[in-house]
Design an enzyme around this catalytic site. Structure first.
Site, PDB file in Angstrom:
ATOM      1  N   LYS A 181       2.473  -0.289  15.179  1.00  0.00           N
ATOM      2  CA  LYS A 181       3.670  -0.746  15.573  1.00  0.00           C
ATOM      3  C   LYS A 181       4.164  -2.176  15.863  1.00  0.00           C
ATOM      4  O   LYS A 181       5.109  -1.932  16.633  1.00  0.00           O
ATOM      5  CB  LYS A 181       4.078   0.669  16.317  1.00  0.00           C
ATOM      6  N   PRO A 207      -2.584  -0.137  20.018  1.00  0.00           N
ATOM      7  CA  PRO A 207      -2.496  -0.223  17.759  1.00  0.00           C
ATOM      8  C   PRO A 207      -2.644   0.462  16.961  1.00  0.00           C
ATOM      9  O   PRO A 207      -1.859  -0.045  15.948  1.00  0.00           O
ATOM     10  CB  PRO A 207      -3.520  -2.034  17.965  1.00  0.00           C
ATOM     11  N   TYR A 244      -9.049   4.899   8.334  1.00  0.00           N
ATOM     12  CA  TYR A 244      -8.617   5.700   9.473  1.00  0.00           C
ATOM     13  C   TYR A 244      -9.899   6.067  10.015  1.00  0.00           C
ATOM     14  O   TYR A 244      -9.741   7.173   9.388  1.00  0.00           O
ATOM     15  CB  TYR A 244      -7.868   5.881   9.870  1.00  0.00           C
ATOM     16  N   HIS A 255       0.734  -1.278  -0.468  1.00  0.00           N
ATOM     17  CA  HIS A 255       0.219   0.149   0.329  1.00  0.00           C
ATOM     18  C   HIS A 255       0.923   1.175  -0.061  1.00  0.00           C
ATOM     19  O   HIS A 255       1.698   1.860   0.698  1.00  0.00           O
ATOM     20  CB  HIS A 255      -1.101   0.354   0.763  1.00  0.00           C
ATOM     21  N   TYR A 270       4.818   5.874  10.047  1.00  0.00           N
ATOM     22  CA  TYR A 270       3.491   4.823   9.525  1.00  0.00           C
ATOM     23  C   TYR A 270       4.917   3.997   8.773  1.00  0.00           C
ATOM     24  O   TYR A 270       4.732   3.349   9.152  1.00  0.00           O
ATOM     25  CB  TYR A 270       2.500   5.047   9.490  1.00  0.00           C
TER      26      TYR A 270
HETATM   27  P1  FAD Z   1       3.957 -12.393  21.310  1.00  0.00           P
HETATM   28  O1  FAD Z   1       3.539 -12.338  19.955  1.00  0.00           O
HETATM   29  O2  FAD Z   1       2.679 -11.847  21.864  1.00  0.00           O
HETATM   30  O3  FAD Z   1       4.755 -13.686  21.552  1.00  0.00           O
HETATM   31  C1  FAD Z   1       5.055 -14.027  22.471  1.00  0.00           C
HETATM   32  C2  FAD Z   1       4.600 -15.266  22.805  1.00  0.00           C
HETATM   33  O4  FAD Z   1       5.241 -16.276  24.224  1.00  0.00           O
HETATM   34  C3  FAD Z   1       3.605 -16.182  22.495  1.00  0.00           C
HETATM   35  O5  FAD Z   1       3.724 -16.507  21.480  1.00  0.00           O
HETATM   36  C4  FAD Z   1       2.901 -16.757  24.145  1.00  0.00           C
HETATM   37  O6  FAD Z   1       1.795 -17.961  24.338  1.00  0.00           O
HETATM   38  C5  FAD Z   1       4.750 -16.891  24.409  1.00  0.00           C
HETATM   39  N1  FAD Z   1       4.559 -17.203  25.960  1.00  0.00           N
HETATM   40  C6  FAD Z   1       3.976 -16.549  26.950  1.00  0.00           C
HETATM   41  N2  FAD Z   1       4.053 -15.930  28.070  1.00  0.00           N
HETATM   42  C7  FAD Z   1       5.127 -17.928  27.466  1.00  0.00           C
HETATM   43  C8  FAD Z   1       5.100 -18.259  29.170  1.00  0.00           C
HETATM   44  N3  FAD Z   1       5.830 -18.089  30.442  1.00  0.00           N
HETATM   45  N4  FAD Z   1       6.456 -19.531  28.509  1.00  0.00           N
HETATM   46  C9  FAD Z   1       6.659 -19.851  27.456  1.00  0.00           C
HETATM   47  N5  FAD Z   1       5.552 -19.193  26.370  1.00  0.00           N
HETATM   48  C10 FAD Z   1       4.985 -18.106  26.677  1.00  0.00           C
HETATM   49  N6  FAD Z   1      -0.679  -4.831  16.712  1.00  0.00           N
HETATM   50  C11 FAD Z   1      -1.454  -4.279  15.681  1.00  0.00           C
HETATM   51  O7  FAD Z   1       0.890  -3.156  15.853  1.00  0.00           O
HETATM   52  N7  FAD Z   1      -2.200  -3.683  15.553  1.00  0.00           N
HETATM   53  C12 FAD Z   1      -3.314  -5.176  16.011  1.00  0.00           C
HETATM   54  O8  FAD Z   1      -4.169  -4.952  15.718  1.00  0.00           O
HETATM   55  C13 FAD Z   1      -3.002  -5.748  17.057  1.00  0.00           C
HETATM   56  N8  FAD Z   1      -3.562  -6.196  17.712  1.00  0.00           N
HETATM   57  C14 FAD Z   1      -3.628  -7.788  18.929  1.00  0.00           C
HETATM   58  C15 FAD Z   1      -4.014  -8.065  19.361  1.00  0.00           C
HETATM   59  C16 FAD Z   1      -4.097  -8.773  20.254  1.00  0.00           C
HETATM   60  C17 FAD Z   1      -5.062  -9.261  20.940  1.00  0.00           C
HETATM   61  C18 FAD Z   1      -2.607  -8.680  20.745  1.00  0.00           C
HETATM   62  C19 FAD Z   1      -1.999  -9.777  21.934  1.00  0.00           C
HETATM   63  C20 FAD Z   1      -1.719  -7.799  20.741  1.00  0.00           C
HETATM   64  C21 FAD Z   1      -2.266  -7.243  19.343  1.00  0.00           C
HETATM   65  N9  FAD Z   1      -1.092  -6.082  18.969  1.00  0.00           N
HETATM   66  C22 FAD Z   1      -1.416  -5.469  17.335  1.00  0.00           C
HETATM   67  C23 FAD Z   1       0.280  -6.016  19.316  1.00  0.00           C
HETATM   68  C24 FAD Z   1       1.372  -7.549  18.083  1.00  0.00           C
HETATM   69  O9  FAD Z   1       0.526  -8.178  17.820  1.00  0.00           O
HETATM   70  C25 FAD Z   1       2.470  -7.556  19.246  1.00  0.00           C
HETATM   71  O10 FAD Z   1       2.998  -6.362  19.372  1.00  0.00           O
HETATM   72  C26 FAD Z   1       3.466  -8.276  18.932  1.00  0.00           C
HETATM   73  O11 FAD Z   1       2.555 -10.147  18.435  1.00  0.00           O
HETATM   74  C27 FAD Z   1       4.184  -8.838  19.594  1.00  0.00           C
HETATM   75  O12 FAD Z   1       5.481  -9.442  19.545  1.00  0.00           O
HETATM   76  P2  FAD Z   1       6.403 -10.756  20.103  1.00  0.00           P
HETATM   77  O13 FAD Z   1       6.963 -11.849  19.279  1.00  0.00           O
HETATM   78  O14 FAD Z   1       6.702  -9.779  20.771  1.00  0.00           O
HETATM   79  O15 FAD Z   1       4.694 -10.903  21.681  1.00  0.00           O
HETATM   80  C1  DHB Z   2      -4.225  -3.694  10.753  1.00  0.00           C
HETATM   81  C2  DHB Z   2      -4.129  -2.934  12.543  1.00  0.00           C
HETATM   82  C3  DHB Z   2      -3.497  -2.175  12.913  1.00  0.00           C
HETATM   83  O1  DHB Z   2      -3.405  -1.191  15.140  1.00  0.00           O
HETATM   84  C4  DHB Z   2      -3.880  -0.653  12.318  1.00  0.00           C
HETATM   85  O2  DHB Z   2      -2.828   0.276  12.813  1.00  0.00           O
HETATM   86  C5  DHB Z   2      -3.654  -1.384  11.168  1.00  0.00           C
HETATM   87  C6  DHB Z   2      -4.273  -2.492  10.392  1.00  0.00           C
HETATM   88  C7  DHB Z   2      -4.899  -4.833  10.924  1.00  0.00           C
HETATM   89  O3  DHB Z   2      -5.207  -6.264  11.659  1.00  0.00           O
HETATM   90  O4  DHB Z   2      -4.543  -4.664   9.539  1.00  0.00           O
END
Ligand code: FAD
Ligand code: DHB
Length: 390
Positions: free
Chosen positions: A297, A293, A201, A72, A384
């Protein structure tokens, strides 16, 4: 059991770190509490910055992303019944975002790790981390009823916002900066072709709405809701009614509706811990920081952290130099705080905050400024798509 780097958590941070380390010839074990199916199906973010795509490509894990990701070059801000396009790439040196679901990134990384015989242990339980300030920290866990001890040189805490690594750091060694927001996002995935080519948005008196997408046949939507609301309060008809109302324009634009495949409510908060390191434990991704969110980021910061960590570990193992590891936290925190500010700014500009008409007029003034001023639009665009130099 022994490895060089014990990685807790198989989210994007943990999996990508394991992949980058393997490319440097560094051994790691990834320990994940959930099963593989669960993490591959977990619907979360979808917007990849240019730098994230470039990093995945350079690491050789972007074949499917290059085929299926949707590039995009702009996005739409919609308010007062009209859409305004922000030409992201024109304003940010040709850089773009790619829409590709986080769980697709996770699937691609799992495939790459397993193809290279990487050690990925799912469904571990009771995980604890020990002797973090020694030169040989230990991770204890159970798997299939058996107790294990994993000795290593370094632990990477990539276990997300509800993990155990951050809490293993003694109080007093960390400073936590936090902000809660008085709203949440209801997110849905729907089997319907997107009604837009670019993300929308939308600011509306009823609350924020976001029209995103996943593929030519699947749309993703978010609606601002109250943090104490449950999914029971949101039957399908209410969801579509709110989306129609909040995304409505004066020019007859219509929203296509379809079966809802998945739904969830995410509360919104900002949180940063400093430093992102304690002894031989390094925190990365959501384990160290949470953003609301709105700026898309979270996933991008997780990828940026582990790129810094992998490079620092590679230098340390290759030559013994520790300066990059020592500056890991400071290096990451510069980008983290920039993203915290951008996410907070987008959130404040786009969400209904209270019934204060003064506040609403300030938000509309800011939205108009972003749409009418090239300088202001550039601020949005370069943040962004992701800043190269932070
Ligand atoms: P995570 O993806 O959370 O990975 C952490 C991993 O560690 C998981 O697989 C978990 O199961 C595992 N874990 C936890 N505790 C333990 C333990 N004790 N022992 C072993 N393993 C463990 N960001 C956006 O930008 N836009 C969004 O729309 C958005 N929506 C989201 C919706 C939800 C419900 C959540 C929770 C987050 C969302 N985020 C969003 C944020 C984004 O998804 C995260 O920033 C991203 O997943 C970060 O990656 P990570 O690997 O740091 O953590
Ligand atoms: C999506 C999630 C976001 O947090 C955002 O700012 C834009 C798009 C998505 O899941 O597509």
């Amino acid at each position: 059991m022994r490895t060089q780097v014990a990685i807790v958590g198989a989210g994007p941070a943990g999996l990508f770190l394991s992949h980058l380390l393997a490319q440097e010839g560094i051994d790691s074990v990834v320990l994940e509490i959930r099963n593989r199916g669960h993490i591959e199906r977990r619907v979360r973010a979808g917007v990849l910055e240019q730098g994230t795509v470039d990093a995945l490509r350079a690491a050789g894990v972007a074949d499917r992303l290059d085929r299926e990701g949707l590039v995009h070059h702009g996005l739409e801000l919609r308010f007062a019944g009209r859409g305004h396009r922000i030409p992201l790439s024109d304003l940010a040196d040709g850089r773009a975002i790619t829409v590709y679901g986080q769980q697709e990134v996770v699937k691609d990384l799992i495939c790459a790790r397993l193809a290279a015989a990487g050690r990925l242990l799912f469904e571990v339980a009771g995980l604890t981390v020990h002797v973090l300030t020694s030169s040989s920290p230990v991770v204890c866990f159970r798997q299939e009823g058996r107790e294990h001890e994993l000795r290593c040189d370094v632990i990477a805490g990539c276990d997300g916002s509800h993990g155990v690594c951050r809490d293993a750091i003694p109080r007093g060694a960390l400073t936590v900066y936090e902000r809660a927001y008085p709203f949440a996002w209801l997110g849905i995935l729907a089997a319907v072709p997107p009604s837009t080519a670019e993300l929308i948005y939308a600011y509306h008196e009823r609350g924020f709405a976001l029209h995103s997408l996943r593929s030519p046949a699947i749309s993703r939507f978010y609606l601002q809701c109250r943090p104490d609301e449950t999914l029971e309060a949101w039957p399908d008809e209410r969801i579509w009614g709110e989306l129609r109302a909040r995304l409505a324009t004066d020019d007859g634009w219509t929203l296509a509706e379809g079966p809802i495949l998945e739904r969830g409510i995410t509360t919104m908060r900002s949180c940063v811990v400093e430093p992102m390191q304690h002894g031989r434990l390094f925190l990365a991704g959501d384990a160290a920081h949470i953003v609301p969110p709105t700026g898309a980021k979270g996933l991008n910061l997780a990828v940026a952290d582990v790129r810094v960590l992998a490079e620092a570990l590679a230098a340390w193992y290759r030559t013994g130099r520790a300066d990059l590891l020592e500056s890991y936290s400071a290096t990451c925190l510069r980008r983290v705080w920039r993203a915290e500010h951008f996410s907070w700014w987008m959130t404040a500009m786009l969400h209904r905050q209270d019934d204060d008409p003064f506040q609403r007029r300030l938000q509309l003034a800011q939205l108009r400024y972003v749409c009418d001023s090239t300088a202001a639009a550039t601020t949005l665009a370069e943040n962004y798509v992701g800043l190269e130099w932070v």
